[in-house]
Design an enzyme around this catalytic site. Structure first.
Site, mmCIF file in Angstrom:
data_model
loop_
_atom_site.group_PDB
_atom_site.id
_atom_site.type_symbol
_atom_site.label_atom_id
_atom_site.label_comp_id
_atom_site.label_asym_id
_atom_site.label_seq_id
_atom_site.Cartn_x
_atom_site.Cartn_y
_atom_site.Cartn_z
ATOM 1 C CB SER A 15 -0.908 0.029 1.231
ATOM 2 O OG SER A 15 -0.137 0.216 2.411
ATOM 3 C CG ASP A 16 1.272 5.888 -1.394
ATOM 4 O OD1 ASP A 16 2.177 6.083 -0.564
ATOM 5 O OD2 ASP A 16 1.070 6.638 -2.364
ATOM 6 C CD1 TRP A 17 4.761 5.500 4.802
ATOM 7 C CD2 TRP A 17 4.577 4.269 2.960
ATOM 8 N NE1 TRP A 17 5.885 4.669 4.713
ATOM 9 C CE2 TRP A 17 5.789 3.902 3.603
ATOM 10 C CE3 TRP A 17 4.235 3.597 1.782
ATOM 11 C CZ2 TRP A 17 6.663 2.924 3.103
ATOM 12 C CZ3 TRP A 17 5.109 2.624 1.273
ATOM 13 C CH2 TRP A 17 6.289 2.307 1.926
ATOM 14 C CG LEU A 18 -2.076 5.928 7.131
ATOM 15 C CD1 LEU A 18 -0.706 5.431 7.578
ATOM 16 C CD2 LEU A 18 -2.433 7.207 7.838
ATOM 17 C CB ALA A 19 -2.996 3.846 0.140
#
Length: 995
Positions: A392-396
């Site tokens: 995931s992108d960071w907190l996606a």
């Protein structure tokens, strides 16, 4: 297991953010709402990407039939709030329309009333009203379900790595597997992303680090030119060499996974804040550059990451709460457009063997990209045969069980729905989900095995090369620092060893920056310049004036603004997580002063955008040559600078750059001098305010050149290197010329902001060609100090044309099998006496009573095995798609007197009057699409020897000659005659041939 722990936390997140817990480097948007016109709200109505043809730009069915079909098809990957939003705003408009009392038309009263109404509506919306919208909106998104998640290990080139990985994973316990898949939390270890380790089996914590042009938060590393500059080189060798140098530095810093290259955003919107991280506004250019970069990175033994998958085309509203909205924007993309534009470079990346793909923040067709089973399971892992892991992108990541089932393999950075909250959606929650059978053991085994297989595939089990993890800290520049700075642990140790891995990489950076500089105007061949200047009438020194803030370095230092989040001094990279610390920055002003011969040239400089021209007109009037430096900056949405928050506000020069050029060009030499303009920019810039001024003799678009900025520019200005850069995008005369789809959505048009990609496959030059719009400078354009000629085009058919690729073959390698037995809950408890650090993410459950078995509400379609795609079968798709069906040859001649390099481009025109055989619908195509290119160095000179000629040859594949048929869910080669166009830009194509 309670549903709230997984699905509901992602779907119905708290509507009032905690203002006292603002995320680090992620400040909230201040007051982003305003009243909008009907035109702004029209974007949320009547668009179904599954009922839209990206080629013709027309709906396939009527709105009523679409609604009927939607009601009969359930899907629960993500919420669709648009119906409720439409009703909400419709009622508001009707209420306003009925309120026509004259007393409220008094400006002061009306203003006060509207402010109160707006404030009340906003509070209502974000408290009670917002919840009503969520609960009344349809539960089902528009992206179809695709389950179960395909297992990795079905490709021959990964077979050995999967065997090794399976042997290791079979020895892991449940909590050890979960530990590998979940980040330990922001700032808990040395890198921006860190997975848990399995120490007893020798599997390390993996270090994941930004970014696409260098190593973020690290010391002694190179600041390479940005992706847009690399794309402008059109040089495959430099693309590879830059990637290799980047990865050599990463490996020497102990980084396992580089978070790059970026091919999303593709560049649909020229003002997009992060376009500069990618390679240009065409899928083929992006795909070739990404694949070459990936090969360079992974040949060095570092895992590359293809990002951001997919549709992340603007910064505004890209993620929940960053812009004040509770949900991220939804990019609504039809099936054909998704395949032919946005997924194309990801297919090239997977074919190149990329070991990691990062899913993006945004929603796609109203389902979060990191929880969209069609995107991750159906397209990425089945159709494109991706063998690595999805991070995931960071907190996606916005759900727990849902994202695991949908194909997410690694949660980054491990935190939950908020930065540094320590409440992971995986970690202990994933352990519970496996123990109560919500997430099948088979899915967890595959998640873990994909990560471990990637580690083996890149040879990171070699202890002679990988011997101790990262030797730098992202969180301090000191030698000694906290070991877990994001937690309550105060333990310290040596965290920075100050390893310098740069070697001779400055020369690569200089080469890329020079070749990525595009000469678009050179009136009277004023360039190249002479170091000795030109002869003056009175025999005095040749006078050169240098103007513009962009000519100098930031007086506070090139790294004075965090993540390069300001526009002060010369612009050499954009801002955000894709930026790095400069080891040094050669400013144009310094390099020019060094380059000119001071015995014959007198150089003065005015490194400001507001020189005292009126007070001291002689600073212009006395010059023979004026060099003007201007720029346009942008970056990631968590930073705002000079009134720009991520995406650019417009396409003009910033900080008064247009006026500066006008003033200098009109006054240089009292009207007789020559002005050369150098533009550093993140993307296309409108030049119309000054491009045709008689004083403007030459214009160079130097993009974002990195640390060697000034030296690379001097190489071009003085002819040490012949300019060979080409535009990786179109430069329009007006912003409106890019079309409706090019416009940033600056204000939310709903609780779930909607961005409809109704332009289909017609972006950038495709749009200009379709509507016969004349650009200022077309895609692929760029001048040289010499001249080239193409001749003798020949088309050779190598394989017969057939409508469909070969039938998908069975996998030649079977994925590994594992024991699917769910272990006892007691095995997931922390060891006795184990000390947990605050907010650190662990896989352990607190108590066996946390595990409750019940009926989990799986998404509709989860119990039905989705059919395999006929377009799949290997990395990048069906191997038949890459069969060579034709070769196109020609002869390139340098007819000038200088050595130079030409970028030859091949475009394909599809047969007219094409009809899809399955649906019977007509299939529209852009007038021409880029399908191949290469750069050829050819010597010049006055002689006419054969050495001045080069043979040009391109191979054309089935994929190059096919369109995506939504009806057949396959690539289809139309019958009829194709036309090949060969030349030097999208509108300079002198040679044609039929096929």
């Amino acid at each position: 297991m309670p549903n709230e722990s997984y699905e509901l936390r992602g779907k119905y997140s708290k509507l009032t953010p905690d203002r006292d817990k603002s995320p680090p480097l992620r400040p909230s948007l201040e007051a982003a709402y305003r009243s909008s016109s009907e035109e702004e709200f029209s974007d949320i109505d009547e668009f179904d990407p599954l009922n839209y043809d990206g080629g013709s730009g027309k709906r396939r069915r009527t709105p009523s039939s679409r609604r009927a079909a939607a009601e009969s098809t359930a899907y629960k990957d993500a919420p669709d709030s648009r119906a409720g939003v439409t009703r909400l705003f419709s009622n508001e408009k009707q209420a306003v329309a009925r309120s026509r009392l004259r007393r409220w038309l008094v400006p002061s009263r009306l203003c006060c009333f509207m402010v109160l109404l707006f404030t009340g509506a906003l509070v209502l919306l974000l408290s009670v009203g917002g919840l009503w919208v969520y609960k009344s909106a349809p539960e089902d998104g528009q992206s179809p379900p695709w389950y179960p998640s395909p297992r990795g290990g079905t490709v021959k080139s990964w077979e050995d790595s999967y065997k090794k990985a399976a042997a290791l994973v079979k020895q892991m316990t449940l909590v050890e597997k979960v530990n590998v898949t979940t980040g330990v939390g922001w700032a808990m270890e040395m890198c921006v992303g860190n997975t848990g380790a399995v120490d007893r089996l020798g599997f390390p914590s993996l270090c994941l680090q930004d970014g696409p042009l260098g190593i973020r938060f690290a010391d002694n590393v190179s600041a390479f030119p940005a992706g847009v500059t690399v794309g402008a080189t059109w040089n495959k060798d430099l693309m590879y060499r830059r990637g290799r140098a980047h990865a050599d530095e990463a490996r020497m810093k102990g980084i396992n996974v580089l978070l790059g290259p970026s091919m999303g955003p593709l560049g649909r919107m020229p003002a997009g804040g992060r376009n500069w991280e990618g390679f240009g506004a065409d899928p083929v250019l992006q795909g070739v550059a990404a694949a070459q970069t990936i090969r360079g990175i992974q040949d060095a033994g570092v895992i590359a990451t293809a990002k951001h998958y997919i549709g992340n085309e603007q910064e505004h509203f890209r993620q929940s709460w960053e812009w004040g909205t509770p949900n991220a924007i939804s990019s609504n993309i039809d099936d054909r457009t998704l395949h032919e534009l946005y997924a194309w470079p990801f297919a090239d990346s997977i074919r190149a063997g990329v070991a990691s793909v990062m899913c993006s923040y945004n929603q796609v067709n109203d389902s979060y990209a990191c929880g969209n089973s069609k995107l991750l399971n159906g397209i990425l892992k089945d159709e494109l045969g991706f063998q690595g892991f999805v991070q995931s992108d960071w907190l996606a990541q916005r759900s727990g069980v849902g994202s695991a089932l949908a194909g997410l393999d690694m949660s980054m950075p491990g935190d939950g729905l908020k930065w540094t909250d320590g409440k992971s959606l995986w970690g202990a929650q994933l352990t519970k989900a496996v123990l109560n059978s919500s997430v099948p053991m088979e899915r967890l085994n595959d998640m873990t095995t994909r990560i471990v297989a990637a580690w083996y595939q890149l040879g990171q089990d070699n202890r002679t090369v990988w011997d101790g993890g990262p030797n730098f800290s992202s969180w301090t520049n000191d030698e000694v620092g906290l070991l877990h700075p994001g937690s309550d642990d105060k333990s310290t140790g040596i965290v920075n060893k100050f390893v310098n891995p740069q070697g001779g990489h400055g020369s690569i950076a200089r080469d890329v920056a020079a070749e990525g500089t595009v000469l678009v105007k050179n009136e009277g061949d004023i360039l190249p310049l002479s170091r000795n200047g030109s002869a003056t009438k009175n025999g005095s020194k040749y006078r050169v004036g240098i103007f513009g803030d962009d000519s100098r370095t930031n007086p506070n230092g090139p790294n004075s603004c965090a993540d390069r989040g300001c526009n002060i001094g010369t612009l050499a990279m954009g801002w955000g997580s894709g930026a790095v610390e400069f080891p040094y920055l050669v400013a144009p002003l310094d390099a020019l002063r060094e380059a000119f011969d001071t015995d014959s040239v007198y150089v003065t400089d005015f490194p400001t955008n507001t020189p005292p021209i009126k007070k001291s007109p002689e600073i212009l009037m006395d010059q023979d040559l004026c060099l003007v430096f201007v720029n346009s900056d942008a970056g990631e949405g968590f930073i705002a600078a000079d009134g720009i928050r991520g995406d650019r506000n417009d396409l003009y020069l910033q900080k008064g750059g247009d006026k500066l050029v006008q003033d200098v060009a009109n006054g240089c030499g009292n009207g007789t001098g020559s002005t050369v303009v150098v533009v550093h920019a993140v993307g296309p810039v409108i030049l119309e305010k000054w491009i045709d001024l008689s004083g403007v003799k030459a214009v160079l678009l130097a993009h974002l050149p990195g640390q060697e900025s000034g030296n690379a520019l001097v190489d071009i200005l003085f002819g040490d290197k012949n300019p060979s850069g080409k535009l990786p995008y179109t430069i329009a005369k007006r912003a409106e010329d890019y079309g409706e789809g090019s416009k940033i959505l600056y204000y939310p048009n709903g609780v779930v902001p909607q961005q409809n990609f109704t332009e289909g496959v017609y972006i950038d030059y495709r749009h200009f060609d379709r509507y016969n719009i004349t650009p200022r400078y077309e895609f692929g354009f760029g001048l040289s100090y010499t001249k080239f000629h193409l001749s003798s085009l020949f088309v050779h058919q190598t394989k017969a044309k057939t409508p469909l690729p070969s039938t998908r073959a069975d996998a030649v390698v079977a994925p590994p099998d594992f024991d699917k037995t769910i272990p006892a809950p007691e095995s997931a408890l922390a060891p006795p006496g184990f000390r947990k650090l605050k907010k650190y993410i662990y896989p352990y459950i607190s108590s066996t009573s946390d595990v409750t078995v019940g009926r989990y509400p799986y998404p509709s379609g989860y119990s039905v095995n989705a059919p395999l795609s006929p377009a799949g079968g290997d990395q990048g798709g069906n191997p038949s798609l890459y069969d060579i069906h034709a070769t196109v040859q020609a002869t390139l001649t340098n007819i000038g007197d200088r050595d130079g390099a030409a970028v030859v481009q091949l475009y394909v025109q599809f047969p007219p009057n094409t009809t899809d055989t399955a649906s019977g619908a007509p299939v529209a195509f852009p007038p021409r699409v880029l399908r191949a290119f290469d750069k050829f160095a050819v010597p010049g000179g006055l002689d006419k020897t054969a050495g001045k000629r080069k043979k040009v040859a391109f191979e054309v594949t089935r994929r190059d000659l096919s369109y995506w048929s939504s009806a057949q869910q396959n690539w289809v080669m139309p019958t009829g005659t194709f036309t090949f166009w060969m030349g030097f830009s999208s509108r300079d194509l002198p040679l044609t041939g039929k096929f």
